[in-house]
Scaffold this active site. Structure first.
Site, PDB file in Angstrom:
ATOM      1  N   SER A   1      -4.180   4.522  -5.593  1.00  0.00           N
ATOM      2  CA  SER A   1      -4.410   4.467  -4.149  1.00  0.00           C
ATOM      3  C   SER A   1      -3.394   5.340  -3.402  1.00  0.00           C
ATOM      4  CB  SER A   1      -4.356   2.999  -3.697  1.00  0.00           C
ATOM      5  OG  SER A   1      -4.853   2.841  -2.400  1.00  0.00           O
TER       6      SER A   1
ATOM      7  N   HIS B   1     -11.426  -1.581  -5.844  1.00  0.00           N
ATOM      8  CA  HIS B   1     -10.410  -0.569  -5.566  1.00  0.00           C
ATOM      9  C   HIS B   1      -9.217  -0.685  -6.515  1.00  0.00           C
ATOM     10  CE1 HIS B   1      -8.281   2.307  -3.100  1.00  0.00           C
ATOM     11  NE2 HIS B   1      -7.325   1.453  -2.799  1.00  0.00           N
TER      12      HIS B   1
ATOM     13  N   ASP C   1     -16.181   1.543  -5.108  1.00  0.00           N
ATOM     14  CA  ASP C   1     -14.879   1.283  -4.490  1.00  0.00           C
ATOM     15  C   ASP C   1     -15.099   1.333  -2.979  1.00  0.00           C
ATOM     16  OD1 ASP C   1     -12.345   1.504  -3.334  1.00  0.00           O
ATOM     17  OD2 ASP C   1     -11.562   2.781  -4.936  1.00  0.00           O
TER      18      ASP C   1
END
Lengths: 278, 278
Positions: B106, B256, B228
């Site tokens: 991320s 995610h 996601d």
């Protein structure tokens, strides 16, 4: 899968355009001159004249300054001096500079510091002119400004940018400046896009690099004007003492732009530092 | 004049404490695991288990995450991912790591990217898990989010942090997650200081590194979960195509946090990338 082959030329062009990078002068040693808030690379004209016969000089404009690619600016991309430090490293990469002597004025002092922490080998030495690791007073630290003053400053800039810029120009250059220098700095300030000027002023005044300055492994010279409204003398002393390889030099100058208002004195100090770092 | 001699030990200690740096495992090759928003180094437990017998693994917590020195956080110091990139470089310096294989989840995807732009020699390869160069739609770019949605999100987080965190945890991990993973992520989110969480969410959603990704000279693997909610498939495709040395791999995972919810598939991809980069 890669759509683009890695292309140093593309990279260089992006960075060279973004920061309006110019390389002038002649010599083996590289001098990098990094401007402060409200000015751009033209602020260094006296230094270019003094060192262009002996040094290769790298000049550039920080994103947001006149000459830079303003399309590259966003308040989120440039929310801290860290972003400018990454740009500086990219500028040095783009011109394949190594082992440079760096002179940073005002905000470019801490920008150089941050770059020097992660790429010390790029820098042979650093001169910090009118630089401060923190402007706002804190326990056991006198930066020179109180929080309410700063908040009032932000409010004034946001409401009356042009009026503030003209007053600030006068204060920043100091009483001993020639009208030409006042005019040049004032015009350069007013030419800034107000949203960018306000954004940059905020990141400068909110910054605090007191911890980082204790870790710079690069010989450093602190050039402190005797009367700088933005950087009191004890801040220059603090900076020089905190830098592991720091030393302090005063210039008998009133104002925050000694490279413009006392160029001979500043050039003498730069020459001295250059000699010591060679 | 220098008050402090340069002391690598002092430096290391500052950085090691600030980022709670841990080095585990055994092997010649170094694997760096960098966590994303809402988690900390404990998110990597499955990866540590899989690679500790063959690799030296560097783990750390970004400033603001549980385990890090929260005193080091300020919204001004951490106003952009650039600051985290400088921290990452300092972490690698502090443990004297070079030529590492980096896995970033991320926000740590773009943090690794920024570090790789100025210190490419530190990185042998990079895996980007559920990473996005820009979340908000723009002309000719679909990040997946519209500006009004993002503004509404900020408002919700600011007003109802705990409620938002619990809803976000469920959405982020995806429907296939075990209750344990949902609980772990939810607890880790709620444990964040709300002001820090809000600050970090903002810098993530406002970020735009589309230009920078075209310049990374490091072999890169994009790991894109099939569903996601934060990073649509076409963003993963865009990222892999934009990276000069990028390739795309899907994981059949909803959510995610595929390293937590589909660890075997993610570990297989990491192993494959490690082999290719050796």
């Amino acid at each position: 899968m890669g759509r683009l082959a890695y292309n140093p030329l593309t990279m260089s062009k992006t960075v060279l355009t973004r920061n309006n990078v110019q390389v002038v002068g002649r010599g083996d040693d590289v001098l990098v001159l990094a401007h402060g808030f409200g000015t751009n690379q033209t602020a260094w004209r006296n230094q270019v004249r003094a060192f262009e016969d002996t040094h290769r000089i790298v000049l550039f404009d920080h994103v947001g300054a006149q000459g830079s690619d303003l399309e590259a600016y966003s308040p989120h991309r440039y929310a801290g001096l860290e972003s400018y430090a990454l740009d500086l490293i990219e500028v040095l990469e783009a011109v394949q500079a190594r082992d440079v002597f760096y002179v940073g004025h005002s905000m470019s002092g801490m920008i150089g510091l941050l770059a020097g922490l992660v790429r010390p080998e790029l820098f042979r030495g650093m001169v910090f002119i009118s630089a401060s690791p923190r402007y706002i007073n804190a326990p056991d630290y006198r930066g020179g400004f109180e929080r309410p003053d700063i908040d009032a400053l932000y409010e004034t800039i946001e409401k009356h940018f042009d009026a503030w810029a003209s007053g600030f120009a006068q204060a920043a250059v100091g009483p001993s400046a020639t009208p030409e220098v006042v005019k040049a700095f004032s015009e350069s300030l007013i030419a800034l896009r107000p949203d960018i000027a306000i954004g940059v002023i905020r990141i400068i005044f909110e910054s605090d690099f007191r911890e980082q300055v204790t870790r710079l492994n690069v010989p450093s010279w602190v050039v402190q004007p005797l009367h700088d409204f933005a950087v009191p003398n004890h801040v220059g002393e603090y900076l020089a003492k905190s830098l592991p390889k720091g030393q302090l030099h005063y210039v008998p100058n009133q104002g925050h732009l000694p490279h413009m208002t006392a160029p001979n004195e500043v050039n003498a100090l730069i020459a001295q530092a250059l000699a010591a770092a060679s």
